[in-house]
Design a protein around this motif. Structure first.
Motif, PDB file in Angstrom:
ATOM      1  N   ARG A 136      -3.473 -14.484 -37.877  1.00  0.00           N
ATOM      2  CA  ARG A 136      -4.428 -15.293 -38.636  1.00  0.00           C
ATOM      3  C   ARG A 136      -3.713 -16.324 -39.503  1.00  0.00           C
ATOM      4  N   LEU A 137      -2.640 -15.914 -40.158  1.00  0.00           N
ATOM      5  CA  LEU A 137      -1.863 -16.859 -40.965  1.00  0.00           C
ATOM      6  C   LEU A 137      -1.265 -17.956 -40.098  1.00  0.00           C
ATOM      7  N   HIS A 138      -0.768 -17.580 -38.922  1.00  0.00           N
ATOM      8  CA  HIS A 138      -0.190 -18.566 -38.015  1.00  0.00           C
ATOM      9  C   HIS A 138      -1.268 -19.544 -37.541  1.00  0.00           C
ATOM     10  N   GLN A 139      -2.437 -19.036 -37.197  1.00  0.00           N
ATOM     11  CA  GLN A 139      -3.536 -19.902 -36.774  1.00  0.00           C
ATOM     12  C   GLN A 139      -3.986 -20.823 -37.906  1.00  0.00           C
ATOM     13  N   ALA A 140      -4.016 -20.315 -39.126  1.00  0.00           N
ATOM     14  CA  ALA A 140      -4.378 -21.150 -40.273  1.00  0.00           C
ATOM     15  C   ALA A 140      -3.367 -22.276 -40.449  1.00  0.00           C
ATOM     16  N   HIS A 141      -2.096 -21.981 -40.242  1.00  0.00           N
ATOM     17  CA  HIS A 141      -1.062 -23.016 -40.338  1.00  0.00           C
ATOM     18  C   HIS A 141      -1.254 -24.064 -39.236  1.00  0.00           C
ATOM     19  N   LEU A 142      -1.527 -23.620 -38.014  1.00  0.00           N
ATOM     20  CA  LEU A 142      -1.753 -24.552 -36.903  1.00  0.00           C
ATOM     21  C   LEU A 142      -2.984 -25.418 -37.164  1.00  0.00           C
ATOM     22  N   ALA A 143      -4.033 -24.820 -37.719  1.00  0.00           N
ATOM     23  CA  ALA A 143      -5.249 -25.569 -38.043  1.00  0.00           C
ATOM     24  C   ALA A 143      -4.972 -26.608 -39.121  1.00  0.00           C
ATOM     25  N   ALA A 144      -4.156 -26.245 -40.093  1.00  0.00           N
ATOM     26  CA  ALA A 144      -3.804 -27.189 -41.160  1.00  0.00           C
ATOM     27  C   ALA A 144      -2.997 -28.350 -40.589  1.00  0.00           C
ATOM     28  N   LEU A 145      -2.108 -28.056 -39.647  1.00  0.00           N
ATOM     29  CA  LEU A 145      -1.339 -29.132 -39.010  1.00  0.00           C
ATOM     30  C   LEU A 145      -2.249 -30.049 -38.206  1.00  0.00           C
ATOM     31  N   ALA A 146      -3.203 -29.465 -37.493  1.00  0.00           N
ATOM     32  CA  ALA A 146      -4.137 -30.277 -36.692  1.00  0.00           C
ATOM     33  C   ALA A 146      -5.001 -31.135 -37.595  1.00  0.00           C
ATOM     34  N   GLY A 147      -5.357 -30.634 -38.776  1.00  0.00           N
ATOM     35  CA  GLY A 147      -6.153 -31.393 -39.738  1.00  0.00           C
ATOM     36  C   GLY A 147      -5.373 -32.549 -40.342  1.00  0.00           C
ATOM     37  N   ASP A 148      -4.064 -32.388 -40.485  1.00  0.00           N
ATOM     38  CA  ASP A 148      -3.204 -33.421 -41.060  1.00  0.00           C
ATOM     39  C   ASP A 148      -2.827 -34.491 -40.042  1.00  0.00           C
ATOM     40  N   ALA A 149      -2.911 -34.167 -38.752  1.00  0.00           N
ATOM     41  CA  ALA A 149      -2.492 -35.106 -37.702  1.00  0.00           C
ATOM     42  C   ALA A 149      -3.484 -36.275 -37.640  1.00  0.00           C
TER      43      ALA A 149
END
Length: 151
Positions: A136-149
Motif C-alpha cells: 500500500r505504501l509503495h502504491q501510494a508512492h507510485l500514485a504520488a509520482l503519477a500525480g506529479d508527472a
C-alpha cells in the motif's frame, strides 16, 4: 508508517537462549573434583568460563531477534540478522512474497532482491498483513509520482 518484526522466531530465540544459559549453568555446577585420570581438577574459574560460554551462545542466538522493517512515505529501512539497508521508494519495483519463500523481499529496479527477514512465512497472517501494508505504501508512492508527472 509501518513497523514489522518477526514474532515466532523471537519467542523461539528467547526461549532457546534462556535454556542454553540454564544448561550451561547446570553443567558448570557439575564441574567439580578431578578431571579423570590426570592430575588436574576443576576450579571455580572453569565453572565461570562454562557459564560465560552459555551467555555468549545465548547472545549469539539473540542476534536472530534483530530483524526489523520500518517503512514510511520516504522509503524502507530493512535490518536483517547481519546488515541493513535504507532504500527510497524510487529504487523499489515491488514487494515480493513468493509461495514457499521463507521471507518476503524487495524487488529493485536493477533486478536485485533485498531479503526482509522480519517478514517470515512462519508468522503467517502477520507477515501477510505486513507485506500488504508495504505494498500500500509503495502504491501510494507510485500514485504520488503519477500525480506529479506532467500530462
Amino acid at each position: 508508517m509501518v513497523t514489522v518484526r518477526p514474532r515466532r522466531i523471537r519467542l523461539v530465540c528467547w526461549a532457546s537462549a534462556a535454556a542454553l544459559v540454564v544448561v550451561f549453568s547446570l553443567v558448570a555446577t557439575s564441574l567439580t573434583g578431578s578431571t579423570g585420570d590426570g592430575y588436574g581438577t576443576f576450579q571455580r574459574g572453569d565453572q565461570l568460563a562454562m557459564i560465560g560460554l552459555g551467555v555468549f551462545g545465548a547472545l549469539a542466538i539473540l542476534l536472530f531477534t534483530r530483524p526489523r522493517v520500518v517503512a514510511d512515505a520516504k522509503g524502507v529501512r530493512v535490518r536483517n540478522v547481519i546488515g541493513s539497508y535504507e532504500l527510497p521508494w524510487e529504487v523499489i519495483r515491488g514487494v515480493r512474497f513468493d509461495r514457499g519463500a521463507p521471507w518476503a523481499s524487495l524487488e529493485l529496479h536493477d533486478d536485485d532482491l533485498v531479503p526482509m527477514v522480519a517478514l517470515q512465512a512462519a508468522d503467517e497472517e502477520r507477515a501477510v498483513e505486513g507485506v500488504r501494508a508495504l505494498r500500500r505504501l509503495h502504491q501510494a508512492h507510485l500514485a504520488a509520482l503519477a500525480g506529479d508527472a506532467p500530462s
